[in-house]
Design a protein around this motif. Structure first.
Motif, PDB file in Angstrom:
ATOM      1  N   THR A 187      10.522  12.576  -1.002  1.00 41.79           N
ATOM      2  CA  THR A 187       9.039  13.010  -0.861  1.00 41.79           C
ATOM      3  C   THR A 187       8.193  12.094  -0.019  1.00 41.79           C
ATOM      4  O   THR A 187       8.628  11.477   0.842  1.00 41.79           O
ATOM      5  CB  THR A 187       8.528  12.380  -2.590  1.00 41.79           C
ATOM      6  OG1 THR A 187       8.427  10.937  -2.391  1.00 41.79           O
ATOM      7  CG2 THR A 187       9.238  13.031  -3.630  1.00 41.79           C
ATOM      8  N   ASP A 188       6.961  13.029   0.277  1.00 34.83           N
ATOM      9  CA  ASP A 188       6.153  12.476   1.275  1.00 34.83           C
ATOM     10  C   ASP A 188       5.363  11.191   0.891  1.00 34.83           C
ATOM     11  O   ASP A 188       4.162  10.949   0.724  1.00 34.83           O
ATOM     12  CB  ASP A 188       5.417  13.515   1.641  1.00 34.83           C
ATOM     13  CG  ASP A 188       4.348  13.232   2.922  1.00 34.83           C
ATOM     14  OD1 ASP A 188       4.711  12.198   3.775  1.00 34.83           O
ATOM     15  OD2 ASP A 188       3.399  13.856   3.070  1.00 34.83           O
ATOM     16  N   ILE A 189       6.242  10.129   0.563  1.00 31.92           N
ATOM     17  CA  ILE A 189       5.548   8.736   0.187  1.00 31.92           C
ATOM     18  C   ILE A 189       5.595   7.894   1.494  1.00 31.92           C
ATOM     19  O   ILE A 189       6.574   7.560   2.342  1.00 31.92           O
ATOM     20  CB  ILE A 189       6.036   8.026  -0.761  1.00 31.92           C
ATOM     21  CG1 ILE A 189       5.892   8.669  -2.259  1.00 31.92           C
ATOM     22  CG2 ILE A 189       5.673   6.484  -1.051  1.00 31.92           C
ATOM     23  CD1 ILE A 189       6.660   8.208  -3.222  1.00 31.92           C
ATOM     24  N   HIS A 190       4.367   7.252   1.949  1.00 31.11           N
ATOM     25  CA  HIS A 190       4.190   6.396   3.105  1.00 31.11           C
ATOM     26  C   HIS A 190       3.896   4.917   2.514  1.00 31.11           C
ATOM     27  O   HIS A 190       2.943   4.970   1.720  1.00 31.11           O
ATOM     28  CB  HIS A 190       2.996   6.696   3.915  1.00 31.11           C
ATOM     29  CG  HIS A 190       3.020   5.940   5.150  1.00 31.11           C
ATOM     30  ND1 HIS A 190       3.688   5.886   6.211  1.00 31.11           N
ATOM     31  CD2 HIS A 190       1.848   4.925   5.383  1.00 31.11           C
ATOM     32  CE1 HIS A 190       3.348   5.079   7.215  1.00 31.11           C
ATOM     33  NE2 HIS A 190       2.264   4.483   6.717  1.00 31.11           N
ATOM     34  N   TYR A 191       4.671   3.778   3.037  1.00 29.28           N
ATOM     35  CA  TYR A 191       4.245   2.630   2.492  1.00 29.28           C
ATOM     36  C   TYR A 191       3.894   1.668   3.621  1.00 29.28           C
ATOM     37  O   TYR A 191       4.515   1.772   4.562  1.00 29.28           O
ATOM     38  CB  TYR A 191       5.147   2.297   1.446  1.00 29.28           C
ATOM     39  CG  TYR A 191       6.534   1.802   2.119  1.00 29.28           C
ATOM     40  CD1 TYR A 191       6.761   0.225   2.204  1.00 29.28           C
ATOM     41  CD2 TYR A 191       7.274   2.712   2.481  1.00 29.28           C
ATOM     42  CE1 TYR A 191       8.042   0.160   2.898  1.00 29.28           C
ATOM     43  CE2 TYR A 191       8.676   2.375   2.992  1.00 29.28           C
ATOM     44  CZ  TYR A 191       8.953   1.073   3.176  1.00 29.28           C
ATOM     45  OH  TYR A 191      10.081   0.553   3.712  1.00 29.28           O
ATOM     46  N   ILE A 192       3.154   0.722   3.234  1.00 29.54           N
ATOM     47  CA  ILE A 192       2.976  -0.499   4.182  1.00 29.54           C
ATOM     48  C   ILE A 192       3.169  -1.899   3.270  1.00 29.54           C
ATOM     49  O   ILE A 192       2.442  -1.923   2.197  1.00 29.54           O
ATOM     50  CB  ILE A 192       1.420  -0.501   4.693  1.00 29.54           C
ATOM     51  CG1 ILE A 192       1.388   0.773   5.353  1.00 29.54           C
ATOM     52  CG2 ILE A 192       1.146  -1.861   5.748  1.00 29.54           C
ATOM     53  CD1 ILE A 192       0.018   1.160   5.792  1.00 29.54           C
TER      54      ILE A 192
ATOM     55  N   MET B  97      -2.767   0.244  -4.229  1.00 32.65           N
ATOM     56  CA  MET B  97      -2.433  -0.970  -3.708  1.00 32.65           C
ATOM     57  C   MET B  97      -2.205  -1.988  -4.850  1.00 32.65           C
ATOM     58  O   MET B  97      -2.609  -1.988  -5.878  1.00 32.65           O
ATOM     59  CB  MET B  97      -3.914  -1.500  -3.098  1.00 32.65           C
ATOM     60  CG  MET B  97      -4.376  -0.685  -1.652  1.00 32.65           C
ATOM     61  SD  MET B  97      -5.859  -0.941  -0.682  1.00 32.65           S
ATOM     62  CE  MET B  97      -5.888  -2.710  -0.831  1.00 32.65           C
ATOM     63  N   MET B  98      -1.263  -2.788  -4.402  1.00 36.61           N
ATOM     64  CA  MET B  98      -1.004  -3.825  -5.258  1.00 36.61           C
ATOM     65  C   MET B  98      -0.681  -4.992  -4.640  1.00 36.61           C
ATOM     66  O   MET B  98      -0.238  -5.115  -3.626  1.00 36.61           O
ATOM     67  CB  MET B  98       0.264  -3.627  -6.363  1.00 36.61           C
ATOM     68  CG  MET B  98       1.390  -3.233  -5.696  1.00 36.61           C
ATOM     69  SD  MET B  98       2.378  -1.804  -6.522  1.00 36.61           S
ATOM     70  CE  MET B  98       1.443  -0.468  -6.016  1.00 36.61           C
TER      71      MET B  98
ATOM     72  N   VAL C 290       9.795  -1.340  -3.666  1.00 38.83           N
ATOM     73  CA  VAL C 290       9.877  -0.368  -2.609  1.00 38.83           C
ATOM     74  C   VAL C 290      11.352   0.183  -2.603  1.00 38.83           C
ATOM     75  O   VAL C 290      11.510   1.449  -2.545  1.00 38.83           O
ATOM     76  CB  VAL C 290       9.670  -0.818  -1.188  1.00 38.83           C
ATOM     77  CG1 VAL C 290      10.053  -0.045  -0.035  1.00 38.83           C
ATOM     78  CG2 VAL C 290       8.252  -1.206  -1.179  1.00 38.83           C
ATOM     79  N   SER C 291      12.286  -0.653  -2.784  1.00 39.74           N
ATOM     80  CA  SER C 291      13.763  -0.179  -2.687  1.00 39.74           C
ATOM     81  C   SER C 291      13.922   1.041  -3.844  1.00 39.74           C
ATOM     82  O   SER C 291      14.587   1.977  -3.956  1.00 39.74           O
ATOM     83  CB  SER C 291      14.826  -1.248  -2.886  1.00 39.74           C
ATOM     84  OG  SER C 291      14.914  -1.914  -1.745  1.00 39.74           O
ATOM     85  N   SER C 292      13.244   0.585  -5.095  1.00 36.48           N
ATOM     86  CA  SER C 292      13.324   1.304  -6.256  1.00 36.48           C
ATOM     87  C   SER C 292      12.776   2.636  -6.241  1.00 36.48           C
ATOM     88  O   SER C 292      13.362   3.944  -6.631  1.00 36.48           O
ATOM     89  CB  SER C 292      12.755   0.644  -7.611  1.00 36.48           C
ATOM     90  OG  SER C 292      12.906   1.674  -8.618  1.00 36.48           O
ATOM     91  N   LEU C 293      11.507   2.579  -5.563  1.00 37.97           N
ATOM     92  CA  LEU C 293      10.568   3.905  -5.555  1.00 37.97           C
ATOM     93  C   LEU C 293      11.528   4.632  -4.442  1.00 37.97           C
ATOM     94  O   LEU C 293      11.503   6.000  -4.527  1.00 37.97           O
ATOM     95  CB  LEU C 293       9.404   3.391  -4.684  1.00 37.97           C
ATOM     96  CG  LEU C 293       8.342   2.917  -5.881  1.00 37.97           C
ATOM     97  CD1 LEU C 293       7.274   2.158  -5.168  1.00 37.97           C
ATOM     98  CD2 LEU C 293       8.277   3.532  -7.050  1.00 37.97           C
TER      99      LEU C 293
ATOM    100  N   ILE D 217       0.882  -1.050  -0.213  1.00 39.91           N
ATOM    101  CA  ILE D 217       0.001  -0.119  -0.052  1.00 39.91           C
ATOM    102  C   ILE D 217       1.130   1.391   0.136  1.00 39.91           C
ATOM    103  O   ILE D 217       1.618   1.091   0.786  1.00 39.91           O
ATOM    104  CB  ILE D 217      -0.893   0.005   1.170  1.00 39.91           C
ATOM    105  CG1 ILE D 217      -1.795  -1.313   1.248  1.00 39.91           C
ATOM    106  CG2 ILE D 217      -1.797   1.173   1.101  1.00 39.91           C
ATOM    107  CD1 ILE D 217      -2.477  -1.267   2.633  1.00 39.91           C
ATOM    108  N   LEU D 218       0.848   2.267  -0.964  1.00 39.97           N
ATOM    109  CA  LEU D 218       1.537   3.206  -1.078  1.00 39.97           C
ATOM    110  C   LEU D 218       0.375   4.494  -0.763  1.00 39.97           C
ATOM    111  O   LEU D 218      -0.633   4.506  -1.188  1.00 39.97           O
ATOM    112  CB  LEU D 218       2.084   3.622  -2.546  1.00 39.97           C
ATOM    113  CG  LEU D 218       2.970   2.421  -2.709  1.00 39.97           C
ATOM    114  CD1 LEU D 218       3.401   2.575  -4.258  1.00 39.97           C
ATOM    115  CD2 LEU D 218       4.282   2.489  -1.992  1.00 39.97           C
TER     116      LEU D 218
END
Length: 104
Positions: A92-97, A70-71, A82-85, A12-13
């Motif tokens: 940047t203000d990206i939150h991920y789960i 979501m994917m 996630v590492s690439s992003l 989830i991003l």
């Protein structure tokens, strides 16, 4: 009966609306994921505990507009994504789960 299925995960991003198109472009280029969903969502709270980073409107309404992606895919592929992003969208203000999926 033994199944040889690679572990699946759900990524989830949650991103600011200003990053939506760039992230759509980046995700569409990923061969490891067959697709994703996106939706407009509201974030509630502060950015890392700092209310000063919120606009006046966001402070008054108590919400920030965000886009959620979501994917699901192989967990190893999602970790690599996630590492690439993190590299591409540094500062940047990206939150991920990222979490495992028991069944899908």
């Amino acid at each position: 009966m033994t199944q040889n299925i690679e572990a699946q995960g759900l990524l989830i991003l949650i991103v600011p609306p200003s990053l939506e198109e760039s992230l759509v472009d980046a995700l569409l280029q990923q061969a490891e994921i067959s697709g994703f969903t996106s939706s407009k969502v509201n974030g509630h709270g502060t950015v890392r505990g700092d209310a000063a980073t919120l606009s006046i409107v966001e402070q008054v309404t108590g919400r920030q507009q965000r886009v959620q992606f979501m994917m699901h895919a192989n967990i190893v592929d999602l970790k690599n994504l996630v590492s690439s992003l993190k590299s591409t969208f540094r500062s940047t203000d990206i939150h991920y789960i990222l979490m495992p999926i028991l069944e899908c």
